[in-house]
Design an enzyme around this catalytic site. Structure first.
Site, PDB file in Angstrom:
ATOM      1  N   CYS A 114     -73.625   6.081  49.470  1.00 22.39           N
ATOM      2  CA  CYS A 114     -72.332   6.544  50.023  1.00 22.39           C
ATOM      3  C   CYS A 114     -71.141   6.675  48.929  1.00 22.39           C
ATOM      4  O   CYS A 114     -71.250   7.470  48.092  1.00 22.39           O
ATOM      5  CB  CYS A 114     -71.975   5.925  51.313  1.00 22.39           C
ATOM      6  SG  CYS A 114     -70.620   6.686  52.265  1.00 22.39           S
ATOM      7  N   HIS A 216     -77.073   6.483  54.096  1.00 27.62           N
ATOM      8  CA  HIS A 216     -76.918   5.098  54.279  1.00 27.62           C
ATOM      9  C   HIS A 216     -78.244   4.545  54.826  1.00 27.62           C
ATOM     10  O   HIS A 216     -78.543   4.148  55.854  1.00 27.62           O
ATOM     11  CB  HIS A 216     -75.909   4.476  55.274  1.00 27.62           C
ATOM     12  CG  HIS A 216     -74.508   4.653  54.970  1.00 27.62           C
ATOM     13  ND1 HIS A 216     -73.922   3.824  54.444  1.00 27.62           N
ATOM     14  CD2 HIS A 216     -73.509   5.622  54.960  1.00 27.62           C
ATOM     15  CE1 HIS A 216     -72.672   4.018  53.983  1.00 27.62           C
ATOM     16  NE2 HIS A 216     -72.394   5.197  54.290  1.00 27.62           N
ATOM     17  N   GLU A 218     -79.448   1.956  54.081  1.00 33.40           N
ATOM     18  CA  GLU A 218     -79.352   0.452  54.557  1.00 33.40           C
ATOM     19  C   GLU A 218     -79.156   0.118  56.075  1.00 33.40           C
ATOM     20  O   GLU A 218     -79.297  -0.689  56.737  1.00 33.40           O
ATOM     21  CB  GLU A 218     -78.350  -0.304  53.866  1.00 33.40           C
ATOM     22  CG  GLU A 218     -76.764  -0.210  54.469  1.00 33.40           C
ATOM     23  CD  GLU A 218     -76.128   1.061  54.098  1.00 33.40           C
ATOM     24  OE1 GLU A 218     -76.683   2.079  53.628  1.00 33.40           O
ATOM     25  OE2 GLU A 218     -75.182   1.316  54.415  1.00 33.40           O
TER      26      GLU A 218
END
Ligand code: MN
Length: 246
Positions: A114, A216, A218
């Site tokens: 990001c 993203h 994660e």
């Protein structure tokens, strides 16, 4: 004892409104969990102010993860602030934009996520759209709907490292950004775009494992195999780097 590569994650400064004296150096826990689960030893790099400090911390690293966060100061890429520019963090900009050239020169593995793909790009002399909605007519909605909603597809270049890492040339990803790469920086290949042409993935054109993604992983890795593979591939590169430099 399991040998784990040490992966540095630069922090941002977070403070209650108007209370910089109460700022903390912080990184979202999701990055720490994803890296540890993939076999790494994450090392948070606080917001420091002296280059010699940063150099000493950098020397501990087998890899560098550039996390998401606030906007990069557009002065860093030669632009005036757009009215829709969000918050910036000048000290974090300095830390990260110092680390990237060192990592690049040393062939250290780098994963940018990001803000991190944007940091990577600015460090290589590229520029950013400061606000996609107002600057790119006809673009998809890339802003936050939810952390885990796979909001749009990303088509990847078949010959890219990222296709090998993810195991697919098309992935559906979450989307929580209002900025994106405008002009790619030196040595970065665009390897993924959404259907509106917005750049969603880049990689370094050299031998080093350097990857940036605008989404993203994660927030996805626990349920999404390509996102998990991205962290595994990064950690594998950092492990190889540690072995080679031992
Ligand atoms: Mn997006």
């Amino acid at each position: 004892m399991q040998i784990r590569p040490v992966i540095g994650v630069p922090c941002g400064l977070q403070a209650p409104p108007g209370r910089q004296d109460r700022a903390v150096s912080a990184v979202p826990e999701s990055y720490v969990r994803a890296l540890e689960s993939a076999g790494a030893a994450p090392l948070l790099i606080p917001v420091v102010r002296q280059e010699s400090t940063l150099r000493m911390l950098y020397r501990l690293l087998d890899g560098l993860l550039l996390a998401g966060g606030v906007d990069i100061d557009p002065a860093r890429f030669g632009q005036e602030p757009h009215p829709k520019l969000g918050k910036v963090d000048a000290l974090r900009d300095w830390v990260e934009l110092s680390l990237v050239p060192w990592a690049w020169a040393d062939g250290l593995p780098v994963l940018g996520i990001c803000r991190g793909i944007q940091t990577l790009n600015v460090a290589r002399g590229g520029t950013l759209w400061q606000d996609i909605t107002s600057q790119v007519p006809g673009a998809l909605h890339h802003g936050r709907v939810s952390y885990t909603l796979r909001a749009h597809a990303v088509k990847l270049e078949p010959a890219s490292r990222l296709v090998t890492v993810l195991g697919s040339d098309k992935v559906r990803v979450n989307s929580l950004h209002h900025q994106a790469i405008q002009v790619p920086g030196r040595g970065l290949q665009v390897v993924g775009r959404s259907s509106d042409g917005i750049i969603e993935a880049v990689e370094g054109d050299g031998q080093a494992w350097v990857v940036g993604v605008q989404w993203h992983p994660e927030w996805l890795w626990e349920t999404d195999r390509p996102a998990e593979r991205l962290f595994e591939g990064f950690v594998a590169a950092c492990t190889a780097r540690r072995a080679a430099s031992a």
